[in-house]
Design an enzyme around this catalytic site. Structure first.
Site, PDB file in Angstrom:
ATOM      1  N   TYR A  32       0.803  -1.130   0.077  1.00 34.61           N
ATOM      2  CA  TYR A  32       0.008  -0.032  -0.004  1.00 34.61           C
ATOM      3  C   TYR A  32       1.035   1.351  -0.009  1.00 34.61           C
ATOM      4  CZ  TYR A  32      -3.284   3.488   1.617  1.00 34.61           C
ATOM      5  OH  TYR A  32      -4.306   4.568   1.726  1.00 34.61           O
ATOM      6  N   ASP A  66       9.407   2.937  -0.343  1.00 38.29           N
ATOM      7  CA  ASP A  66       8.519   3.644   0.371  1.00 38.29           C
ATOM      8  C   ASP A  66       8.584   3.232   1.956  1.00 38.29           C
ATOM      9  OD1 ASP A  66       6.273   4.365   1.883  1.00 38.29           O
ATOM     10  OD2 ASP A  66       4.588   3.478   0.313  1.00 38.29           O
ATOM     11  N   LYS A  86       4.668   8.940   8.776  1.00 37.26           N
ATOM     12  CA  LYS A  86       4.292   8.317  10.214  1.00 37.26           C
ATOM     13  C   LYS A  86       5.067   8.930  11.144  1.00 37.26           C
ATOM     14  CE  LYS A  86       1.854   4.589   7.938  1.00 37.26           C
ATOM     15  NZ  LYS A  86       0.414   4.515   8.445  1.00 37.26           N
TER      16      LYS A  86
HETATM   17  C1  LIG Z   1       3.823   2.008   3.316  1.00 40.01           C
HETATM   18  C2  LIG Z   1       2.826   3.313   3.168  1.00 40.01           C
HETATM   19  N1  LIG Z   1       2.788   4.240   2.303  1.00 40.01           N
HETATM   20  C3  LIG Z   1       1.989   5.318   2.216  1.00 40.01           C
HETATM   21  C4  LIG Z   1       1.003   5.331   2.940  1.00 40.01           C
HETATM   22  C5  LIG Z   1       0.035   6.611   2.984  1.00 40.01           C
HETATM   23  O1  LIG Z   1       0.402   7.228   4.166  1.00 40.01           O
HETATM   24  P1  LIG Z   1      -0.866   8.273   4.476  1.00 40.01           P
HETATM   25  O2  LIG Z   1      -1.931   7.416   5.200  1.00 40.01           O
HETATM   26  O3  LIG Z   1       0.016   9.300   5.591  1.00 40.01           O
HETATM   27  O4  LIG Z   1      -1.355   8.941   3.494  1.00 40.01           O
HETATM   28  C6  LIG Z   1       1.056   4.295   3.974  1.00 40.01           C
HETATM   29  C7  LIG Z   1      -0.055   4.375   5.172  1.00 40.01           C
HETATM   30  O5  LIG Z   1      -0.600   3.461   5.811  1.00 40.01           O
HETATM   31  C8  LIG Z   1       1.844   3.208   4.222  1.00 40.01           C
HETATM   32  O6  LIG Z   1       2.012   2.311   4.983  1.00 40.01           O
END
Ligand SMILES: Cc1ncc(COP(=O)(O)O)c(C=O)c1O
Length: 449
Positions: A149, A257, A285
């Protein structure tokens, strides 16, 4: 929902009211507890390792706001920094010294990062990284892994994990093969989804095949270096290095990511842990310390293609917001003390061993995947290496496990597809309490199977 009414009456009432005003009663789908079939808990406050619902129940919290709260909730140093910043004003829409200090700290932690753009969410960070990769390479296709994700931007809502895993992914053929993406969400046009090539996580041959099939057209490989949105799934040996090589050979960029793994597995994230470098890194985060801050960083020549230095546009009214930046600086100041990661490792190892023994004693087969302070307890006796493996685990048993643990005062993520997050605030007593609860719970599961 009867279970919610009986055990959490005030939360049940709050939820009934909320659905009248908010779609699905929540502002982010996984909060609705759809993956476990109970109504959601409404939270009143949190401190250290504990979270408290509006029914007055206390829980040992392993959600940690889905990752940011690595120091525990309401850490005094973070609160102090936020309070000091608030007094000076909440947003200026102009540069501040604190943003430069934050960028400096991120650059010091990651060997691969020379420049940083601050944004407000992980979604924005990854969306920006993908646009940057396309603008820099002048190519369009992006490879992503099924079950990872990367936030909710259009082109990445394709075979996506996290909240989408409980619903749309169940029947997706793209979990096992190399193919053009189909949207995981309504509202994502097919032509956009088709720019994303989906391959299974940990499948080296599929990655090689994707590069052969789309030679010269791939802008980037985008990956969670340790997958944590299909539960925790570590990379197999040589997987990340192979992706690094494939990108290098085809002038594609490797985007890590590290929204979950950055400053969690080590200060320098998965890259420090595995001794690898990405071209672009996405952070979120933890770097917001519980406030909305995220970042994209990478090589200076790549980053300088961002506006106003270069032609790839990206902007944000609240980017580098002074309060979020203050929380971020305070959090990173604490985390760059190496003892933090040793403490996280030993707390998480204790929890892993306790859960594994409790399951073994009750004769319940589980596979625990853990990397540092993130882990998942899958109900299966087989190894879990990709999204298809996760799907073949006993999700029904997970749901019972979750509900029972909740009544024991343990708050795990309400989905088999999410990670457990251990924080620096978790004490030995918290972990022992969790293991005791797991012993009781596994025993009950055994009786009911
Ligand atoms: C690996 C990863 N990338 C991107 C995101 C998206 O982040 P946000 O919820 O702050 O938009 C998340 C959210 O859980 C994530 O776990």
């Amino acid at each position: 929902m009867d279970e919610q009414k009986a055990n959490y009456p005030k939360s049940a009432e709050a939820y009934t009211e909320a659905v009248n005003f908010l779609p699905g009663g929540v502002n982010s789908p996984v909060r609705a507890f759809g993956g476990v079939g109970i109504g959601p808990l409404f939270i009143e406050r949190a401190a250290g390792s504990k979270i408290y619902d509006i029914d007055g129940n206390e829980y040992v919290d392993y959600v940690g706001s889905w990752g940011p709260m690595i120091l525990g909730h309401a850490h005094p140093k973070v609160l102090e920094a936020i309070q000091a910043a608030v007094k000076k004003g909440t947003s200026f829409g102009a540069p501040t010294l604190a943003e430069t200090r934050l960028a400096e700290k991120i650059i010091a932690a990651f060997d691969s990062i020379e420049k940083v753009r601050l944004v407000s969410s992980g979604t924005e960070a990854v969306m920006t990284a993908v646009r940057l990769a396309r603008g820099f390479t002048k190519k369009d296709l992006v490879i992503k892994m099924a079950g990872c994700y990367h936030g909710h931007s259009d082109s990445l809502l394709v075979a996506a994990g996290s909240g989408l895993a409980d619903t749309t992914l169940r029947s997706s053929a793209s979990l096992r093969s190399t193919r053009r993406g189909t949207p995981s969400s309504a509202g994502v046009p097919d032509p956009i989804a088709r720019l994303t090539i989906v391959i299974p996580y940990n499948d080296i041959d599929a990655a090689k095949k994707a590069f052969q099939m789309h030679k010269g057209k791939i802008a980037a490989v985008l990956i969670e270096p340790v997958a944590a949105n299909m539960g925790v799934v570590p990379p197999i040996a040589d997987y990340l290095q192979t992706l690094r090589n494939l990108c290098g050979n085809d002038n594609a960029l490797l985007i890590f990511d590290e929204v979950i793994t950055g400053f969690r597995l080590a200060a320098g994230g998965a890259q420090e842990l595995f001794g690898l470098t990405a071209d672009i890194t996405c952070l979120g985060k933890i770097i917001g310390g519980g406030l909305p801050a995220a970042a994209v960083g990478g090589r200076a020549d790549i980053m300088d293609t961002l506006a106003p230095a270069g032609p790839v546009y990206q902007a944000g009214t609240l980017s580098g917001n002074p309060i979020a930046t203050a929380a971020a600086n305070a959090t990173l100041d604490i985390l760059t003390n190496q003892d933090c990661y040793q403490k996280l490792e030993s707390s998480a190892a204790l929890l892993e061993a306790g859960l594994a023994n409790a399951a073994k004693d009750a004769n319940i087969p589980v596979t625990i995947n853990r990397v540092g302070s993130i882990m998942s307890c899958f109900f299966t006796d087989k190894p879990v290496r990709n999204f298809a493996d996760v799907q073949s685990t006993n999700i029904k048993q997970f749901k019972r496990f979750f509900a029972e643990m909740l009544t024991e005062g343990i708050y795990f993520a309400p989905s088999a597809y999410e990670a457990m997050f251990v924080s620096l605030a978790h004490s030995k007593q918290d972990i022992e309490k969790t293991i005791e609860a797991a012993k009781n719970t596994f025993h009950k599961l055994k009786i009911n199977t």
